[in-house]
Every structure is written in C-alpha cells, then in structure tokens.
Design a protein around this motif. Sequence first.
Motif, PDB file in Angstrom:
ATOM      1  N   GLY A 156      30.267  47.628  45.815  1.00 27.61           N
ATOM      2  CA  GLY A 156      30.568  46.725  45.037  1.00 27.61           C
ATOM      3  C   GLY A 156      31.821  46.646  44.818  1.00 27.61           C
ATOM      4  N   ALA A 157      31.997  47.362  44.109  1.00 25.06           N
ATOM      5  CA  ALA A 157      33.394  47.903  43.244  1.00 25.06           C
ATOM      6  C   ALA A 157      34.368  47.879  45.075  1.00 25.06           C
ATOM      7  N   ILE A 158      34.546  49.242  45.430  1.00 24.34           N
ATOM      8  CA  ILE A 158      35.283  49.746  46.503  1.00 24.34           C
ATOM      9  C   ILE A 158      34.758  47.861  47.252  1.00 24.34           C
ATOM     10  N   ARG A 159      33.874  47.275  47.878  1.00 20.03           N
ATOM     11  CA  ARG A 159      34.321  46.582  48.675  1.00 20.03           C
ATOM     12  C   ARG A 159      35.201  45.263  48.003  1.00 20.03           C
ATOM     13  N   ARG A 160      34.842  45.132  47.048  1.00 17.59           N
ATOM     14  CA  ARG A 160      36.150  44.227  46.546  1.00 17.59           C
ATOM     15  C   ARG A 160      37.357  44.476  46.143  1.00 17.59           C
ATOM     16  N   TYR A 161      37.873  45.799  46.202  1.00 17.42           N
ATOM     17  CA  TYR A 161      38.855  46.145  46.077  1.00 17.42           C
ATOM     18  C   TYR A 161      39.851  46.716  47.573  1.00 17.42           C
ATOM     19  N   ARG A 208      49.624  31.106  41.829  1.00 18.02           N
ATOM     20  CA  ARG A 208      48.046  30.901  40.549  1.00 18.02           C
ATOM     21  C   ARG A 208      47.966  32.235  40.120  1.00 18.02           C
ATOM     22  N   PRO A 209      47.773  32.180  38.800  1.00 18.96           N
ATOM     23  CA  PRO A 209      47.864  34.124  37.826  1.00 18.96           C
ATOM     24  C   PRO A 209      46.792  34.436  38.765  1.00 18.96           C
ATOM     25  N   GLU A 210      46.134  35.733  38.725  1.00 16.41           N
ATOM     26  CA  GLU A 210      45.505  36.455  39.681  1.00 16.41           C
ATOM     27  C   GLU A 210      45.117  37.819  38.476  1.00 16.41           C
ATOM     28  N   GLN A 211      44.158  37.640  38.167  1.00 15.97           N
ATOM     29  CA  GLN A 211      43.506  39.281  37.447  1.00 15.97           C
ATOM     30  C   GLN A 211      43.967  40.441  38.375  1.00 15.97           C
ATOM     31  N   PRO A 212      44.632  41.467  36.763  1.00 16.83           N
ATOM     32  CA  PRO A 212      44.629  43.213  38.505  1.00 16.83           C
ATOM     33  C   PRO A 212      43.530  43.407  38.858  1.00 16.83           C
ATOM     34  N   VAL A 213      44.204  43.889  39.520  1.00 14.99           N
ATOM     35  CA  VAL A 213      42.486  44.831  40.989  1.00 14.99           C
ATOM     36  C   VAL A 213      42.027  46.082  40.060  1.00 14.99           C
ATOM     37  N   ALA A 214      42.263  46.079  38.915  1.00 16.70           N
ATOM     38  CA  ALA A 214      40.983  47.238  38.473  1.00 16.70           C
ATOM     39  C   ALA A 214      39.786  46.876  37.916  1.00 16.70           C
ATOM     40  N   GLU A 215      40.953  44.417  37.303  1.00 18.71           N
ATOM     41  CA  GLU A 215      39.075  44.215  36.159  1.00 18.71           C
ATOM     42  C   GLU A 215      39.097  43.737  37.676  1.00 18.71           C
ATOM     43  N   LEU A 216      38.552  43.288  38.573  1.00 20.09           N
ATOM     44  CA  LEU A 216      38.550  42.364  39.699  1.00 20.09           C
ATOM     45  C   LEU A 216      37.020  43.777  39.863  1.00 20.09           C
ATOM     46  N   MET A 217      37.284  44.627  40.299  1.00 19.86           N
ATOM     47  CA  MET A 217      36.932  45.833  40.298  1.00 19.86           C
ATOM     48  C   MET A 217      35.027  46.418  40.029  1.00 19.86           C
ATOM     49  N   ALA A 218      35.797  46.268  37.996  1.00 18.68           N
ATOM     50  CA  ALA A 218      35.245  46.544  36.834  1.00 18.68           C
ATOM     51  C   ALA A 218      34.088  45.650  36.890  1.00 18.68           C
ATOM     52  N   ARG A 219      34.374  44.679  37.551  1.00 21.65           N
ATOM     53  CA  ARG A 219      33.504  43.157  37.324  1.00 21.65           C
ATOM     54  C   ARG A 219      32.874  43.593  38.877  1.00 21.65           C
ATOM     55  N   ASP A 245      54.808  41.816  44.135  1.00 18.55           N
ATOM     56  CA  ASP A 245      53.665  41.786  43.445  1.00 18.55           C
ATOM     57  C   ASP A 245      53.115  41.086  44.820  1.00 18.55           C
ATOM     58  N   ILE A 246      53.949  39.397  44.947  1.00 20.02           N
ATOM     59  CA  ILE A 246      53.016  38.911  46.834  1.00 20.02           C
ATOM     60  C   ILE A 246      54.443  39.087  47.395  1.00 20.02           C
ATOM     61  N   ALA A 247      53.438  39.571  48.816  1.00 20.26           N
ATOM     62  CA  ALA A 247      54.431  39.981  49.778  1.00 20.26           C
ATOM     63  C   ALA A 247      54.362  38.224  50.449  1.00 20.26           C
ATOM     64  N   ALA A 248      55.625  38.523  51.745  1.00 17.45           N
ATOM     65  CA  ALA A 248      55.881  37.164  51.950  1.00 17.45           C
ATOM     66  C   ALA A 248      57.285  37.318  53.206  1.00 17.45           C
ATOM     67  N   GLU A 249      56.900  37.816  53.837  1.00 18.02           N
ATOM     68  CA  GLU A 249      57.348  37.892  54.791  1.00 18.02           C
ATOM     69  C   GLU A 249      57.348  37.129  56.065  1.00 18.02           C
ATOM     70  N   LEU A 250      59.071  36.740  55.894  1.00 19.79           N
ATOM     71  CA  LEU A 250      59.766  35.736  56.903  1.00 19.79           C
ATOM     72  C   LEU A 250      59.348  36.152  58.143  1.00 19.79           C
ATOM     73  N   VAL A 308      51.329  45.382  47.194  1.00 16.52           N
ATOM     74  CA  VAL A 308      51.112  45.921  46.429  1.00 16.52           C
ATOM     75  C   VAL A 308      50.552  47.518  46.386  1.00 16.52           C
ATOM     76  N   ASP A 309      51.499  48.490  45.436  1.00 17.37           N
ATOM     77  CA  ASP A 309      50.992  49.671  44.523  1.00 17.37           C
ATOM     78  C   ASP A 309      50.016  49.689  43.266  1.00 17.37           C
ATOM     79  N   THR A 310      48.693  49.724  43.690  1.00 23.22           N
ATOM     80  CA  THR A 310      47.165  50.096  43.424  1.00 23.22           C
ATOM     81  C   THR A 310      46.721  51.424  42.768  1.00 23.22           C
ATOM     82  N   GLU A 311      47.881  52.370  42.645  1.00 21.25           N
ATOM     83  CA  GLU A 311      47.684  53.369  42.350  1.00 21.25           C
ATOM     84  C   GLU A 311      46.852  53.164  40.716  1.00 21.25           C
ATOM     85  N   ASP A 312      48.461  53.000  39.841  1.00 20.84           N
ATOM     86  CA  ASP A 312      48.053  52.763  39.253  1.00 20.84           C
ATOM     87  C   ASP A 312      46.566  51.843  38.085  1.00 20.84           C
TER      88      ASP A 312
END
Length: 559
Positions: free
Chosen positions: A460-465, A440-451, A415-420, A477-481
Amino acid sequence: MNNTLRDAALVCAFAFTYGPTYVTAQQPTARPLRLDSAQVAAWRQDLQYMAEQMAQRHKNLYHSVSPAAFDSAVAALDRRIPSLARHQVIVEMARIVALVGDGHTNIAPTRDPKIGFRTLPIRLYFFKEGLFVRAADSAHAGLAGSRVVRIGRATPEQAYAKVRELVGRDNEMDARFFAPFLLGMPEVLQAVGVVDDLERVAFTLERAGRLSTVTLHPAGSAPMMPSDTDVSWWPDSGWVDMRDARVHPPLWLSRDPRKQYWFEYLPQAHLVYLQFNKVGNQEGETLADFSRRLLSFVDTAAVERLVLDLRLNRGGDGSFNRPLLLSLIKARRLEGNGRLFILIGRSTFSAAQFMVNQLEQYTDAVFVGEPSGGKVNSYGDSRKIVLPNSGITVRVSTLWWQEDPRDNRQWKAPDIAAELTAAEYRTNVDPALDAVLGYRPEQPVAELMARALATGGVDGAIRRYREYRADPRHAYVDTEDELNILGYRLLGEQRYGQAIPILELNAAEHPRSANVYDSLGEGYMLAGKPALAIRNYRKSLALDPSNENARSMLDKLGR
C-alpha cells in the motif's frame, strides 16, 4: 498514438502524396568553401592558443573531462582543419570547449558578433509538447505556432542531441535553453550534419494535423543576446509571435525584460508579483532601495502571498542578492508554507541560481515551474579569452562556488512542476502563476506513505508512492530524502521487513546516488543480512570513493 509514431505516419502520408517535394528539398545546392593554406595556419594557431589559455585560466579545466580526452579532441580538430570551412572549425571548437562541462565555459554564437553566424526567419522553442516555431518574420507569419517534425534529415530530438554537444552547460535544462537558438542557425545545422546546404534549410511542420515542408533561407545575422537576462521572448520588430495578440499578455511577458526588477499588486488575490530579471542595480533605483520599498509595501498592504519570478534571470553580480533576500526573510507575512513562491525555469542561472540556493536554505518558499538551468555547486565568474587571429571569444570559469560539498543535485527541481505548453503560451496562460493561485498545501510523500503503511502494508505504501509520482505536479520532485527519512524511521522501530523495501525503492528510484546504497547497506546489516549489506556498501563506494562510512562498514564486515 505517441508523437513519434504519429509523426512517422504523417510523414509517410505526406511523402506518398507529395513525394518529390519532400525529397528534393534535401538536395544540396551550396557547399561551404574550404580554407586556404594561410587560413588553415591561422585557425591552427587559434586552436592551440585556445587550448593553452583554457588550461591556464580555468579554475579546474579537467573537472569533467580528462586531460587526455581534451588534448585528443584538440589534436583531432587540428588534423581536420584543412578539410573544413570556417563555420565548421568554429562549431568544432565550440564542441571542444563544451567538453569542459560547465555553463560559464563556452563559445557562444548568440553572444559573439565576430562569429557572424546567420539566423533563419523563425524563432524556435521547446515547449512541453515538443519543438515549435514560436515566432517568425512577417514574410513567414503563417509558420508561427507550427510544431516542428523534421529539420533537414533529423527529427527535433535528433537535431537537439547534435547541437547540445556544442553548449557549455551546467545541466540539461541549460542545454534546453540554448539549443533552439542554435537550431535556427544554418551554419550550425550544416556543421553538425543536419543539412547539407547553408542557404536552403528544409523544415517539415505540422499544424492542425496537416504536414507541410518549407524551405527557409538565412535572414541576416543572428541576434546577439545579453548575458544576464533572457530577452528572447520580447517581440522583434516586424515579427509575428504565436501568442494571441488580441489578449493581454501574461504578467511575466507584460514588460520589457530589460527592466531588471519590478512588482505589481494583485488585490483580488492579495498577492504581490515580483519579476527579478537581472542581479544588480538598475538605473533610477538600486536593488537595495527597491528591496526596502518592497518590504514596506508587503508589511503595510493586504498581502498574503508573494511570487518572485526568476524565469528570465540569467545572473549578474551575486553580491547584489543580499538586500532582496533579507527583505523576503524579514517579511513576517511571508512566513510559513504557501506564502512565498519562487518561479524558476531553464533560464534561471548563475547569480539567479545563487538566489535560489539561499531562498531554499533560509525560507519556506515553494518552488514552481521547471528545473533551473544552474545547480547548487558550480563553476562560474567567466573570463574572456580572445583568439589572436579570428578575434572570437572563448569564455572560461575562473571560480568554484560551493554551497554544500554534499549536494550533488544537477538543478533545483520545482516542488510543483508547471511546464509551459504550446497551447498555454498561444492563449496567454501562465501555468506557473496559475499553480500558485490554486496552491493547496500537501503532506510530504513520506507522511503519505506512512499512513498507507498502517492500512495497506508495504504494498500500500509503495502504491501510494507511485500515485504521488504519477501526478504531473510532482514530475521533478526529488524524493530521495523523503524515502530515506521513512526508511530510517522504520529501522529505528526495528520494522526491518517494512524498512528494507522502502530503502530498496529509494535505490531503484535514485540509482546514481551513493547515499541510497549506503542506507540500504545499513538496513540489511541491521536485519542480519551481511552479504547483502556488503553488496550495497560496495555499490555506494563505487559511486562515491570518498564515502568513509561505507568504507568503515566494509572493514567492520571483513570485506
């Protein structure tokens, strides 16, 4: 300037100033000996025995390679054996075994002393910035920390592409784990055509912007690795690591990884750090007893978060996972987002992958690190085939482990990439644990795009994505779902003009998924565009012939 262009410029500058040194380092001085007639006959017998036994003992030998392709590869090697040396035959046999396409089916020079390949006096690792000399023996201590620009005649990525075909692997991360060990074996490098000379291997290295070419010679037998724990980070006696030895090591490298499980409390962070390096019982305390002790501590101490580190865990006996899993589920203080964190990486494999699968299913865990070396559904439980003449071991998978037949993911993505990075490793920084401490918790990308849709429309939604995807933390992060959820929400509200661009974006982002085309087909159908619906249902069916929904919809649409 990117790394490739910079390396080319550095090599050109180096060759101009020191031209003869770079060129002559590539000249062969020792060629491998071919086999005599008796040896040829013995290796041919081993090859045929291997092919017959693999077909009999693997759960499904042809799940990723056709019988014709497998048999053709065996026949081609049989014809070539008279022209090959011993190590070349072994490498080509490993290539055939790797065609099967699963991580438990392999010929492993890192686990079989009968193979007898040697090692160069360096240890290599693919950090985020590229391939580095992670450690070296004392005679070559000055090489530790150098970035590899060339191995023989190949760039690191070219050399990787050659040796990855020898690795029985579940996914690319699995290959990325094993490849550096093979790149340190002169027999492998010569057999795949990276160098000509078994006794002299030229490495072009870069450090602080300066290039140098060194010729390395074999330094004894390649070390054997245990099957269930990644011990490669633990320092070898007499070797020098690129890490700053004056600084205390990070937690994940602070104890011998052969200690299968342990935990430490970090009071300032109210955090328990738990390293789990092998699935099974260890001497002195069963995993069940350890799990009860852990749960008691979490329930009674001032614990707000727990980190389970699986980055060195390559498996074991998956039936032992249950008590630890249940303790993590029962711990009420770990309920909810941001309480339980799982550190994963390229070494997380086999029974450790089972643990990952179950934690993903039954907890709210946040996964941090890099993609795992295993996948949700996989072949496993390898069994040995010992070849009659050489005594070499071939391992084959005997069981199919299926968590969900619909889950085609090649790995569990963080969920959070942290590559050495090499810089972080050198300074004893653990980016994964740092990501947990700064979470810090963050909203799912679907919610960010809906806003964003509400204020900036589809653009605007695609730009936010795009902004979300550009964040390095979201690299895997797998955004398909999420995109599908948003698309169907809009379809349900009959906002077809907004739904279809979102579903089209999903198809563009996940072109190998049958589901995204199925969803896009439904969107076009609801929007009154049957021709486009038919086109996408066909794409879905081509990717997944078992997709009954796509087949049914095509029948309804008369196609």
